[in-house]
Enzyme design. Structure first.
Site, mmCIF file in Angstrom:
data_model
loop_
_atom_site.group_PDB
_atom_site.id
_atom_site.type_symbol
_atom_site.label_atom_id
_atom_site.label_comp_id
_atom_site.label_asym_id
_atom_site.label_seq_id
_atom_site.Cartn_x
_atom_site.Cartn_y
_atom_site.Cartn_z
ATOM 1 N N GLU A 67 0.603 -1.173 0.425
ATOM 2 C CA GLU A 67 -0.154 0.142 -0.187
ATOM 3 C C GLU A 67 0.660 1.438 0.238
ATOM 4 O O GLU A 67 0.559 2.557 -0.405
ATOM 5 C CB GLU A 67 -0.874 -0.005 1.659
ATOM 6 C CG GLU A 67 -1.663 1.054 1.295
ATOM 7 C CD GLU A 67 -2.765 1.327 2.535
ATOM 8 O OE1 GLU A 67 -4.107 2.057 2.754
ATOM 9 O OE2 GLU A 67 -1.668 1.660 3.377
ATOM 10 N N TRP A 73 -8.464 -1.045 -0.331
ATOM 11 C CA TRP A 73 -9.467 -0.215 -0.804
ATOM 12 C C TRP A 73 -10.235 -0.472 -1.091
ATOM 13 O O TRP A 73 -11.557 0.603 -1.727
ATOM 14 C CB TRP A 73 -8.035 0.593 -1.306
ATOM 15 C CG TRP A 73 -7.438 1.442 -0.321
ATOM 16 C CD1 TRP A 73 -5.961 1.290 0.228
ATOM 17 C CD2 TRP A 73 -7.759 2.649 -0.161
ATOM 18 N NE1 TRP A 73 -5.546 2.337 -0.260
ATOM 19 C CE2 TRP A 73 -6.636 3.522 0.599
ATOM 20 C CE3 TRP A 73 -8.808 3.751 -0.521
ATOM 21 C CZ2 TRP A 73 -6.467 4.140 1.663
ATOM 22 C CZ3 TRP A 73 -8.418 5.005 0.440
ATOM 23 C CH2 TRP A 73 -7.813 5.192 1.235
ATOM 24 N N TYR A 79 -4.128 10.003 -1.046
ATOM 25 C CA TYR A 79 -3.147 10.352 -0.536
ATOM 26 C C TYR A 79 -1.868 10.184 -1.979
ATOM 27 O O TYR A 79 -0.974 10.828 -1.395
ATOM 28 C CB TYR A 79 -2.711 8.651 0.670
ATOM 29 C CG TYR A 79 -3.523 8.859 1.486
ATOM 30 C CD1 TYR A 79 -3.061 9.591 1.962
ATOM 31 C CD2 TYR A 79 -4.656 7.757 1.447
ATOM 32 C CE1 TYR A 79 -3.477 8.770 3.831
ATOM 33 C CE2 TYR A 79 -5.458 7.388 2.665
ATOM 34 C CZ TYR A 79 -4.833 8.327 3.850
ATOM 35 O OH TYR A 79 -5.456 7.729 4.995
ATOM 36 N N CYS A 95 -6.273 10.258 6.195
ATOM 37 C CA CYS A 95 -6.529 9.712 8.170
ATOM 38 C C CYS A 95 -4.566 9.937 8.529
ATOM 39 O O CYS A 95 -5.324 10.881 9.598
ATOM 40 C CB CYS A 95 -7.012 8.128 8.506
ATOM 41 S SG CYS A 95 -8.475 7.991 8.152
ATOM 42 N N ARG A 118 -4.910 11.664 12.093
ATOM 43 C CA ARG A 118 -6.665 12.559 12.959
ATOM 44 C C ARG A 118 -7.086 11.190 13.333
ATOM 45 O O ARG A 118 -7.791 11.918 14.059
ATOM 46 C CB ARG A 118 -7.044 13.382 11.790
ATOM 47 C CG ARG A 118 -7.861 12.796 10.288
ATOM 48 C CD ARG A 118 -8.272 13.330 9.778
ATOM 49 N NE ARG A 118 -8.640 12.755 8.479
ATOM 50 C CZ ARG A 118 -9.779 12.142 8.572
ATOM 51 N NH1 ARG A 118 -11.084 11.829 9.710
ATOM 52 N NH2 ARG A 118 -10.312 11.275 7.562
ATOM 53 N N ASP A 173 -8.493 3.674 13.397
ATOM 54 C CA ASP A 173 -9.424 2.556 13.199
ATOM 55 C C ASP A 173 -8.173 1.781 14.193
ATOM 56 O O ASP A 173 -7.490 1.095 13.327
ATOM 57 C CB ASP A 173 -9.594 1.691 12.671
ATOM 58 C CG ASP A 173 -10.104 0.416 12.282
ATOM 59 O OD1 ASP A 173 -10.180 0.585 13.991
ATOM 60 O OD2 ASP A 173 -10.599 -0.325 11.562
#
Length: 300
Positions: A65, A87, A129, A181, A202, A205
């Site tokens: 990733e 994803w 991203y 995130c 920010r 999970d």
């Protein structure tokens, strides 16, 4: 002085969210127990990697990733070709909502892989991203490659306090399948040549996301250090909203019953010519003997 396994930092945060987290509704509708503000630190200088041992973390998926982010890609087709499915949930949910077709994940992924037009229409995640890291669009219309700029500064001005990149492009948030995130990565070079990283996340999970984020960030730190002729130093992870989903509570309890084992070692098996030329085969992990995997559903 008694040694305390560094993984206990993560387990302590998991326990805090489980036992004292503020229970609240969230965007997904699943609900969470949330803690605001957290920090963990891992010292990478000896070669160990923050790959958790109290459950199996599929570290190759996390590294793949990160390598995909570095390509600047924003379509899941490239990930699926690399057998990475983490994803798929977001474009699949959009497809089901927009078309009314209750297609299976397997069928959706098959269409993405086999049909160019379908992949272009439904596999796209928006300017997530990779787009922001490698092709941030300025108000003047020019694109900015934050990663290339970072590598250049690490080499030419390692004392800089401006060695960072981030993904929170306000003007494009609404076009993203999921806003970033892990938002800001900042780097610091010590006087003896160690590269430290601070990652601000920010939203995280804790059960599913944090273990992957640790691995991806550490892999990037190793690549950047090598490209700048530095040694890996400390990885510091800072969270804003750190949460356990309410359908992950039993899994968290199971993980908390397990004792950490020795962290594995991760190293690069070769020096790539540039930050763009690493592959998954360049990463070698030794001594990874974790507890069994723990399955849990992703909240979309």
């Amino acid at each position: 002085m008694t040694f305390r396994h560094p993984e206990h930092q993560y387990l302590d945060l998991l326990r805090l969210a489980l036992e004292q987290g503020d229970e609240r509704l969230d965007r997904t509708g699943v609900g969470t127990r949330s803690v605001f503000g957290a920090m963990v630190r891992f010292d990478l200088s000896s070669g160990v990697a923050p790959i958790l041992t109290t459950k199996r973390v599929y570290w190759k998926t996390a590294v793949k990733e990160m390598l995909w982010f570095l390509t600047g890609g924003t379509n899941i087709r490239a990930l699926l070709r690399d057998n990475v499915r983490i994803w798929t949930d977001w474009p699949l949910a959009r497809y089901r909502a927009d078309t009314g077709e209750d297609v299976s994940q397997e069928e959706f992924e098959r269409r993405i892989l086999e049909d160019d037009a379908f992949a272009s229409r439904w596999g796209e995640l928006g300017p997530v991203y990779g787009k922001q890291w490698r092709r941030w669009l300025g108000a003047d219309g020019r694109e900015h490659d934050q990663i290339a700029q970072l590598v250049g500064t690490l080499r030419s001005n390692p004392a800089s306090r401006r060695m960072l990149f981030h993904g929170w492009n306000v003007s494009e948030i609404g076009e993203m399948a999921l806003p970033p995130c892990h938002m800001v990565y900042q780097y610091h070079v010590t006087s003896d040549g160690r590269l430290n990283c601070l990652l601000f996340q920010r939203s995280v999970d804790l059960l599913l996301g944090a273990p992957f984020n640790y691995v991806g960030a550490a892999a990037l730190q190793l690549m950047l250090a090598q490209q700048a002729d530095l040694r890996p130093g400390e990885f510091i992870w800072v969270a804003g909203d750190a949460h356990l989903y309410l359908n992950h509570l039993e899994q968290a309890r199971e993980q908390l019953q397990r004792d950490p084992r020795d962290l594995p070692r991760m190293q690069l098996s070769r020096r790539a010519n540039s930050i763009d030329e690493y592959t998954i085969d360049d990463f070698q992990v030794d001594g990874y003997a974790p507890h069994a995997a723990i399955k849990a559903d992703v909240a979309v």
